[in-house]
Design an enzyme around this catalytic site. Structure first.
Site, PDB file in Angstrom:
ATOM      1  N   ARG A  88       0.825  -1.204   0.000  1.00 44.17           N
ATOM      2  CA  ARG A  88       0.000   0.000   0.000  1.00 44.17           C
ATOM      3  C   ARG A  88       0.864   1.261   0.000  1.00 44.17           C
ATOM      4  NH1 ARG A  88      -5.327  -2.014   1.002  1.00 44.17           N
ATOM      5  NH2 ARG A  88      -6.710  -0.354   1.624  1.00 44.17           N
ATOM      6  N   ARG A 127     -21.982  -0.235  -1.189  1.00 50.79           N
ATOM      7  CA  ARG A 127     -21.511  -1.609  -0.980  1.00 50.79           C
ATOM      8  C   ARG A 127     -22.034  -2.177   0.333  1.00 50.79           C
ATOM      9  NH1 ARG A 127     -15.192  -3.109  -1.382  1.00 50.79           N
ATOM     10  NH2 ARG A 127     -14.963  -1.914   0.532  1.00 50.79           N
TER      11      ARG A 127
HETATM   12  P1  AMP Z   1      -9.200  -2.796   2.170  1.00 55.00           P
HETATM   13  O1  AMP Z   1     -10.171  -3.852   2.525  1.00 55.00           O
HETATM   14  O2  AMP Z   1      -8.044  -3.308   1.339  1.00 55.00           O
HETATM   15  O3  AMP Z   1      -9.851  -1.568   1.582  1.00 55.00           O
HETATM   16  O4  AMP Z   1      -8.521  -2.340   3.549  1.00 55.00           O
HETATM   17  C1  AMP Z   1      -9.299  -1.766   4.584  1.00 55.00           C
HETATM   18  C2  AMP Z   1      -8.408  -1.025   5.547  1.00 55.00           C
HETATM   19  O5  AMP Z   1      -7.450  -1.937   6.123  1.00 55.00           O
HETATM   20  C3  AMP Z   1      -7.554   0.064   4.936  1.00 55.00           C
HETATM   21  O6  AMP Z   1      -8.264   1.298   4.814  1.00 55.00           O
HETATM   22  C4  AMP Z   1      -6.407   0.160   5.948  1.00 55.00           C
HETATM   23  O7  AMP Z   1      -6.814   0.819   7.117  1.00 55.00           O
HETATM   24  C5  AMP Z   1      -6.196  -1.306   6.302  1.00 55.00           C
HETATM   25  N1  AMP Z   1      -5.218  -1.946   5.386  1.00 55.00           N
HETATM   26  C6  AMP Z   1      -5.444  -2.937   4.501  1.00 55.00           C
HETATM   27  N2  AMP Z   1      -4.332  -3.277   3.858  1.00 55.00           N
HETATM   28  C7  AMP Z   1      -3.351  -2.492   4.356  1.00 55.00           C
HETATM   29  C8  AMP Z   1      -1.970  -2.349   4.096  1.00 55.00           C
HETATM   30  N3  AMP Z   1      -1.350  -3.094   3.176  1.00 55.00           N
HETATM   31  N4  AMP Z   1      -1.288  -1.408   4.792  1.00 55.00           N
HETATM   32  C9  AMP Z   1      -1.878  -0.642   5.727  1.00 55.00           C
HETATM   33  N5  AMP Z   1      -3.179  -0.708   6.007  1.00 55.00           N
HETATM   34  C10 AMP Z   1      -3.930  -1.632   5.341  1.00 55.00           C
END
Ligand code: AMP
Length: 223
Positions: A88, A127
């Site tokens: 990320r 969603r």
């Molecule tokens: P997502 O489901 O991928 O949209 O992730 C939801 C939330 O999880 C994000 O907004 C971050 O707060 C956290 N998150 C997920 N993947 C990462 C990552 N690789 N690095 C840091 N935070 C993450």
């Protein structure tokens, strides 16, 4: 086949990730899903991560990297894996690169899902997610047969805290600042393929399979 899916939150990475995992029999590593499970189970990691997630901020690298390294060492990653939501930022990408190098592995493809922010807000704010199995729906584009109930497992559907409109904007800002630079980084390495993420799930899937099928056939021919 070692793959990274890149793109704004809500660009469709999670949906396509499942399809790729099924077709090529390789595990999906979704850091967001792993973190949400930890929050549900109230583990140490979950308790630490939740405050960042609810705000739409990135969870600190040291927490996320540890999960990923542990996951990569599991036997099912032997023949490949797909990352959804990782790396990320540039720091995570560097750690990933070093970890893979130590394991004698490398990334083969980075698929970038191109979807404009305006479309993302529409998608994420509508969603709904199944509490039990994680299947996703949309209140207009992909409704379940019975309102509020998952077609697959009968679980309750809910709106993720970070899918509320104020938080979506914060997540998009975080994406532009920290994650978007990875696009040029992987383009520079010759790994990036851009997928037009607007359109039906099957249309998007076809673009991806066209790229990956060619690669799989290529690798079979060359071995
Ligand atoms: P997502 O489901 O991928 O949209 O992730 C939801 C939330 O999880 C994000 O907004 C971050 O707060 C956290 N998150 C997920 N993947 C990462 C990552 N690789 N690095 C840091 N935070 C993450």
């Amino acid at each position: 086949m070692n793959i990274i899916l890149l793109g704004r939150p809500g660009a469709g990475k999670g949906t396509q990730c499942k399809a790729i995992a099924e077709r090529y029999h390789i595990p999906q590593i979704s850091t967001g899903d792993i973190l949400r499970a930890s929050v549900r189970e109230k583990t140490y990691l979950g308790l630490k991560a939740q405050e960042y997630m609810d705000k739409g901020a990135l969870v600190p690298d040291e927490l996320v990297v540890e999960i990923v390294v542990e996951r990569l060492n599991k036997a099912d990653c032997r023949n490949g894996f797909i990352f959804d939501g990782f790396p990320r930022n540039m720091g995570q990408a560097e750690v990933l690169h070093k970890t893979l190098k130590k394991m004698g592995k490398k990334i083969d493809h980075v698929l970038y899902f191109d979807v404009e922010p305006k479309e993302i807000v529409k998608r994420l704010s509508g969603r709904r997610v199944c509490r039990k199995c994680g299947e996703t729906y949309h209140i207009i584009y992909n409704m379940p047969t019975n309102i509020g109930i998952c077609d697959k497992c009968g679980g309750d559907l809910y709106q993720r805290e970070d899918d509320k409109e104020e938080t979506i904007v914060a997540r998009l800002d975080v994406y532009e600042e920290y994650t978007a630079p990875l696009i040029d980084c992987y383009r520079g390495k010759g790994l990036l393929r851009t997928i037009n993420g607007v359109g039906g799930v099957d249309q998007v899937k076809k673009q991806i399979m066209d790229i990956l099928d060619k690669d799989e056939i290529g690798s079979k021919v060359s071995t």
